[in-house]
Design a protein around this motif. Structure first.
Motif, PDB file in Angstrom:
ATOM      1  N   GLU A  21      48.752  46.494  51.582  1.00  0.00           N
ATOM      2  CA  GLU A  21      48.543  45.054  51.467  1.00  0.00           C
ATOM      3  C   GLU A  21      47.494  44.571  52.470  1.00  0.00           C
ATOM      4  O   GLU A  21      46.737  43.657  52.198  1.00  0.00           O
ATOM      5  CB  GLU A  21      49.875  44.327  51.676  1.00  0.00           C
ATOM      6  N   GLU A  25      44.098  42.755  48.882  1.00  0.00           N
ATOM      7  CA  GLU A  25      45.008  41.633  48.688  1.00  0.00           C
ATOM      8  C   GLU A  25      44.733  40.927  47.363  1.00  0.00           C
ATOM      9  O   GLU A  25      43.578  40.617  47.053  1.00  0.00           O
ATOM     10  CB  GLU A  25      44.827  40.654  49.856  1.00  0.00           C
ATOM     11  N   PHE A  28      42.363  37.556  47.037  1.00  0.00           N
ATOM     12  CA  PHE A  28      41.561  37.668  48.255  1.00  0.00           C
ATOM     13  C   PHE A  28      40.483  36.590  48.342  1.00  0.00           C
ATOM     14  O   PHE A  28      40.156  36.114  49.425  1.00  0.00           O
ATOM     15  CB  PHE A  28      40.913  39.060  48.299  1.00  0.00           C
ATOM     16  N   PRO A 142      44.045  43.710  43.272  1.00  0.00           N
ATOM     17  CA  PRO A 142      43.969  43.618  44.729  1.00  0.00           C
ATOM     18  C   PRO A 142      42.496  43.750  45.151  1.00  0.00           C
ATOM     19  O   PRO A 142      41.808  44.664  44.720  1.00  0.00           O
ATOM     20  CB  PRO A 142      44.790  44.824  45.213  1.00  0.00           C
TER      21      PRO A 142
END
Length: 326
Positions: A21, A25, A28, A142
């Motif tokens: 993490e 992210e 982001f 992510p």
């Protein structure tokens, strides 16, 4: 003792989870560049509506990026007089698609949020959107990747070859931290897109010293492929000829796996999925369960997109995806 062991496992799991993490992210760019994802999706969608083949092209581009130096956008860098970049490597030369989509998205994003969004992240988002447009599923990407500054054609040998047997392709994925199960799930991406005849014609005309045609290839399918990839009077096949990978080249569904059980895998590495009981069992499961395959495919894509990523102060945010910053 058992309680201590269980506690240790939980601590390790939490550490690994927090490490992932911290590296990347979801959301982001929510505050840094809130329209980045929308811009990327718009560019991918516009290109897809003009040419549906762009979707598998972008997915392949992302795959080829992640298998060389990790998902750092290095596949996007152009060669220079002093360096042959990944684009010139044997698996890539003159076959990469979707580069202009990344360029267009980058230009628009730079105009809105200069020096914020990496080319590596743009490519990862674009691959997700390409899968989504071909009905393969959707996931939150992510982000937080940084761009690499090194791109060498010689390193593209890390990319799995279509001629690989099961042990070779399994090891190739293992070298990048991906399991054999994840390899089987990701192989299903070959349900969409096109392949150059040169990547499989050895199975048709020059399989080995004793057999011209691969005995594992369905003879009716082989005959069809020979019509699509004919030899000239010198026995050569036009390197620019392409064929569809599957009967549904713009729709992510599990016929790829069903075809394997009819000896209809296009590449040696495709048909090799039936060469062990474990991989054949997984292929059979996906053949009858498209939803189950899409679920596992998405999870494997998320994991693949985090191979050896650069984060924090590593690498750079390229102003132009084709050129390393001065």
């Amino acid at each position: 003792m058992k309680m201590k062991l269980a506690l240790a496992i939980i601590v390790v799991a939490c550490f690994l989870s927090s490490h992932i993490e911290a590296a990347l992210e979801v959301g982001f760019y929510r505050d840094k560049c809130p329209f980045a994802e929308a811009i990327i999706r718009d560019e991918v969608t516009k290109s897809f509506l003009r040419d549906r083949g762009i979707a598998p092209g972008i997915v392949r581009l992302h795959f080829h990026d992640c298998f060389v130096r990790g998902c750092d956008g290095s596949v996007l860098i152009d060669s220079t007089p002093t360096n042959q970049a990944e684009k010139e490597g044997p698996p890539n030369g003159n076959t990469l698609q979707g580069l202009e989509v990344i360029d267009n998205a980058k230009a628009r994003i730079e105009a809105a949020c200069k020096g914020v969004v990496s080319c590596a992240d743009i490519l990862s988002y674009a691959a997700r959107d390409s899968i989504s447009l071909t009905a393969g599923g959707y996931w939150d990407v992510p982000a937080g990747r940084r761009d690499g500054r090194i791109s060498k054609a010689s390193e593209t040998l890390d990319i799995p070859a279509p001629s690989f047997n099961l042990d070779q392709i399994t090891q190739s994925f293992a070298n990048k931290g991906l399991t054999q199960d994840e390899m089987v799930a990701l192989s299903g991406a070959h349900t969409i897109g096109r392949a150059h005849c040169s990547s499989f014609t050895n199975r048709l005309y020059n399989f080995n010293s004793t057999t011209m045609q691969d005995p594992k290839l369905n003879p009716y399918y082989a005959q069809f492929l020979k019509q699509q990839c004919p030899r000239d009077s010198q026995g050569n096949v036009d390197k620019n000829l392409v064929v569809f990978m599957n009967q549904t080249p713009f729709l992510m569904e599990s016929s790829y796996y069903r075809n394997l059980f009819q000896n209809g895998g296009l590449f040696t590495s495709d048909q090799a999925l039936l060469d062990s009981q474990e991989t054949a069992r997984e292929a059979a499961s996906y053949a009858g369960n498209s939803l189950g395959w899409r679920r596992d495919f998405v999870q494997a894509m998320i994991k693949m997109s985090q191979i050896q990523v650069l984060t924090g102060n590593e690498g750079e945010i390229r102003a132009n995806c084709r050129v390393i910053n001065p």
